[in-house]
Design a protein around this motif. Sequence first.
Motif: not given
Length: 439
Positions: A138-141, A292-295, A347-348, A352-353
């Motif tokens: 998630s951090t690299y994303a 990935m924020a959508l899910p 990003g947060f 979770y996604g």
Amino acid sequence: MKATSAVLLFVSLFVPFAFFNHSDGWNQGARLAELHAIVLRGTLRIDAYHEITGEKALIDGHYYSERARATVLAALPAFGLAVLAQKAMGVDPDSPQGWRASQWIATAGSVGVLAALGGVAFFALIEARLGVRTGLVSTYALFLGSLTFPYAAALFAHAGTIGLLAIALWGTLGPPSARRDYLAGIAAGFAVASEYPAVLPCAAIGLYFMAVDVRRMRRFVLGTVPAAALILLNNYLITGSPLQVGYGSNPQFPELNNSNLMGFRAPDLALTPALLWSEYRGLFYWSPALVMALPGAVWLARRDHAAAALAIGGFLLVFLQVAAFYSWHGGNAVGLRYISPGLPFLGFIAAYGIWRFPTIGTLLTVASVLLMGMVTAIAIDPPADAPTPLRLFYLVRVRDSRFADNLGTLSGLSVPASLAVLGSVVIASAAVVVLTPRG
């Protein structure tokens, strides 16, 4: 979070940020002109340097940078040291050679450092909630797979704002303590003093504190006082009034003035496809990992209603602000750069996604990092009139081997070799972080 992991993660972010430099545009030039004016001439007036930038306010016959001031304040130590070193070596800081070296050092020593520190804070927050692997991906994303990466290599406010707001989120959503509350306020305040639209997600943080504990909100508000004082003092020194900003005093941008709300209008939701999906500026097009924020929104809401309201609300406020701005595309720019204050919140949510669908999340993060790495290795300012910048600008430059200089090529390496060295630093650091025992 272990100190070794924090140091390695910082290195894996700061090295890419400092490896490149794109501080040769109007936005960056306004800040560099102010740095030169302050350090070399002892004034906020950029009269001697104003021709390098169009981002300037003309007030009472003098030119000033119209940018918010926290980024310049953050860059002053690194820039000042660079100038001292240049003078000791007999290099004129105002010469092309001196200018290029000091802008690289000032950029890396300000927005590069802030963005990397924000990445460490963001990792600590996600690791505590979802584990080390989700935290790392998630951090690299967010920090290498989004606009943070290219803008951390330029003296824009965007990357520093993202880093500061990530620190604010760490202070807000981590284990409660007075120290974290004050630090959240300090970071949020200077995010606003770097990029004024950051006040919108910071308001969401304030509402979150009000809902969970009024005492925490008071500490948060107190933490914002130094940055508020900086804004008021800067306004006074430039305009003569602490409540009047320099924006709106630029003769080259008549669209931005008090009479037309600085270019804002009602949000145009018909822009949503262009803002999210288009090749021109689409947020998810240029940073597919953030989809990935959508899910993620669903899973976050199930686990923490208050944090979900904060993160989703903070992002949506920034999104609506961008949709309301007359120049939402950001001119010669890559991606949706005005969305930057909302990216830590998105990003947060995306974390979770990624936690729920790790394989897809990891693959999308790799794709995002490669895409943003290509952008940063080439240029961050494709022409505003290029409707398909990936195809018409970036892929053409890859085909023609037209890459920007980086620290590797300046040291004599070829472009492929320099990028391989950079990739090795990131991968090796990430591997050690994952393999470091937790106890």
